[in-house]
Design an enzyme around this catalytic site. Structure first.
Site, PDB file in Angstrom:
ATOM      1  N   ASP A   1     109.106  90.268  61.656  1.00 48.04           N
ATOM      2  CA  ASP A   1     108.726  89.251  60.679  1.00 48.04           C
ATOM      3  C   ASP A   1     107.608  89.847  59.820  1.00 48.04           C
ATOM      4  OD1 ASP A   1     107.650  87.105  59.321  1.00 48.04           O
ATOM      5  OD2 ASP A   1     107.654  85.747  61.047  1.00 48.04           O
ATOM      6  N   HIS A   2     107.920  90.096  58.574  1.00 47.82           N
ATOM      7  CA  HIS A   2     106.974  90.816  57.716  1.00 47.82           C
ATOM      8  C   HIS A   2     105.738  89.973  57.365  1.00 47.82           C
ATOM      9  CE1 HIS A   2     105.738  94.193  55.537  1.00 47.82           C
ATOM     10  NE2 HIS A   2     106.786  94.415  54.784  1.00 47.82           N
TER      11      HIS A   2
END
Ligand code: CAO
Length: 434
Positions: free
Chosen positions: A406-407
């Protein structure tokens, strides 16, 4: 002759600091008298602010989230003489409470405007499309219905036709819209258009087979994650030549009381060591997105392929378990999964998931994060590859690793470091003892 008219918030009773909930105009829009230009929301009511003048919007002075009070400037509008509005008695339409009618603060522009040569309001030749998420000003609905839609995250502009008088959108229309979107795959938010239904029987024989409950739930969950998480997949490789020699020797020597040890047990160990080294991977983002919740326990989810679909049982406190214990637990959980006997508790509390397709094949894939976890490790099939050791090519058994993260939580550099760390632990499993 044209005038610049200031559209201001009129007397809205004894209420001040009202929040701007929606801005329905933008520069270049040609607006009509009484057209709703802004929706304001106080603690108690939603109020439509109608345009007190027709013309072409020059500047919009407020944005969603601003607070306004009586006299606050909302926008300027250029109008020709014949369009100038009545400086009439107007009041925002309140859905829940009626304000006293008040004088609208329409200020026919600075006198300088009168001195300017006549200029008819020009309908904007190339009107910008509505900004993403902006509610269509064409939607014909009461403030209460608009608020209802907003609370449910529905862009009311996406409802083409209401069932009320003259196409007015009613609460029922909003509910119907949600049902339609949900039944077309549960994908909502962002007003994503549904994939059109096709009658496949027009092209040949077909057979309909209902999806299993697991598949339906997985589909909804995957869509939710896909829409909510900005995901990046980092690819890497581990040299597992030595690890595999050791694993095979264990299996051959029956050193494990007949258990079959697969590479997965070692991969879990390497993942745990990397999670200890980079605690942000053993974390979840709080629901409001403001905090990172770091976990002090290490539960690993293992994606298991069953006849009914994908399930993810969780190995609890995996960091406290030996290779043999991990093998036993994985065997037990995957058997239970394939017999459809997993309990909800068996699938809860995971910190990170491994999706191993190594037993099947493939060189790489991009798994989807099992949110609210922040990353998932995908593993593909190990193959022998020529590796340049500085002097010559040597055959090495290389294991493909695919880490999707999850950036919002993990930066690209950390993603790469994490994959490198897992690979290093697998390259030389003695490091797991450190
Ligand atoms: N490279 C090469 N060989 C591998 C390997 C890899 N990365 N991983 C496993 N193998 C080998 C095993 O050693 C075993 O070999 P033998 O038959 O010679 O002993 C064989 O492949 C089969 O392994 P397995 O798949 O039965 O066992 P596992 O421990 O590797 O995996 C489980 C267990 C439950 C993860 C697996 O059976 C499974 O269901 N995988 C699918 C997961 C899935 O669907 N993921 C997609 C989710 S969407 O993101």
């Amino acid at each position: 002759m044209s005038f610049l008219i200031e559209l201001k918030v009129p007397d809205i009773g004894n209420v001040s600091d009202v929040e701007v909930a929606e801005v329905l105009i933008q520069p270049g829009d040609v607006i009509e008298l009484d057209q709703t230009i802004v929706i304001m929301e106080s603690d108690k009511a939603t109020m439509d602010l109608p345009a007190s003048a027709a013309g072409t919007v020059e500047e919009v002075k407020v944005k969603v989230g601003d607070t306004v009070s009586e006299g606050s400037l909302i926008a300027t509008v250029r109008a020709s003489t014949d369009e100038v509005a009545r400086p009439a008695k107007e009041t925002p339409e309140s859905s829940e409470e009626k304000s006293e009618p008040a004088e609208v603060a329409v200020q026919p522009a600075e006198q300088q405007a009168a001195a300017k040569p006549e200029q008819k309001p020009q309908p904007a030749a190339t009107q910008a499309p509505p900004a993403a998420g902006r509610v269509s000003s064409k939607a014909h609905a009461s403030p209460a219905v608009r608020r209802f839609a907003r609370e449910l995250g529905v862009d009311i502009g996406k409802i083409e036709q209401g069932s009320g008088n003259k196409g007015r959108i009613l609460k029922e229309d909003v509910k119907k819209f949600i049902t339609q979107v949900m039944s077309s795959g549960g994908v909502s938010g962002g007003g994503i258009p549904a994939i059109p239904a096709v009658d496949f029987s027009r092209f040949g024989d077909i057979e309909e087979k209902p999806l299993s409950k697991i598949k339906r739930l997985t589909g909804q969950g995957m869509s939710r994650v896909w829409l909510n998480l900005p995901m990046v997949t980092q690819h890497g490789e581990a040299d597992i030549t030595e690890m595999e020699a050791f694993r095979k020797s264990l299996n051959q020597q029956q050193a494990t009381d007949g258990r079959k040890i697969t590479p997965l047990a070692f991969i879990i160990k390497a993942l745990l060591a990397a999670m200890r080294q980079y605690p942000q991977f053993n974390a979840s983002l709080s629901a409001d997105g403001d905090k990172l919740i770091l976990k002090k326990y290490y539960n690993i989810g293992i994606a298991v392929d069953t006849a009914n679909g994908l399930v993810v049982p969780v190995i609890r406190d995996a960091d406290q378990k030996s290779i043999i214990e991990l093998v036993d637990e994985m065997t037990g959980l995957s058997d239970k999964a394939r017999q459809g006997k997993l309990l909800p508790a068996d699938m809860q509390g995971g910190c990170m998931t491994i999706s191993s397709l190594g037993g099947i094949g493939g060189t790489a894939f991009t798994p989807i994060v099992n949110a609210p976890e922040v990353a998932i490790l995908g593993v593909s099939r190990a193959t022998m590859k020529p590796f340049w050791n500085g002097q010559e090519f040597v055959p090495r058994l290389m294991l493909p690793l695919d880490l999707t993260y999850d950036h919002r939580v993990i930066d690209g550099a950390d993603g790469a470091r994490f994959v490198v760390a897992i690979a290093e632990y697998l390259d030389d499993i003695r490091r797991l003892l450190l």
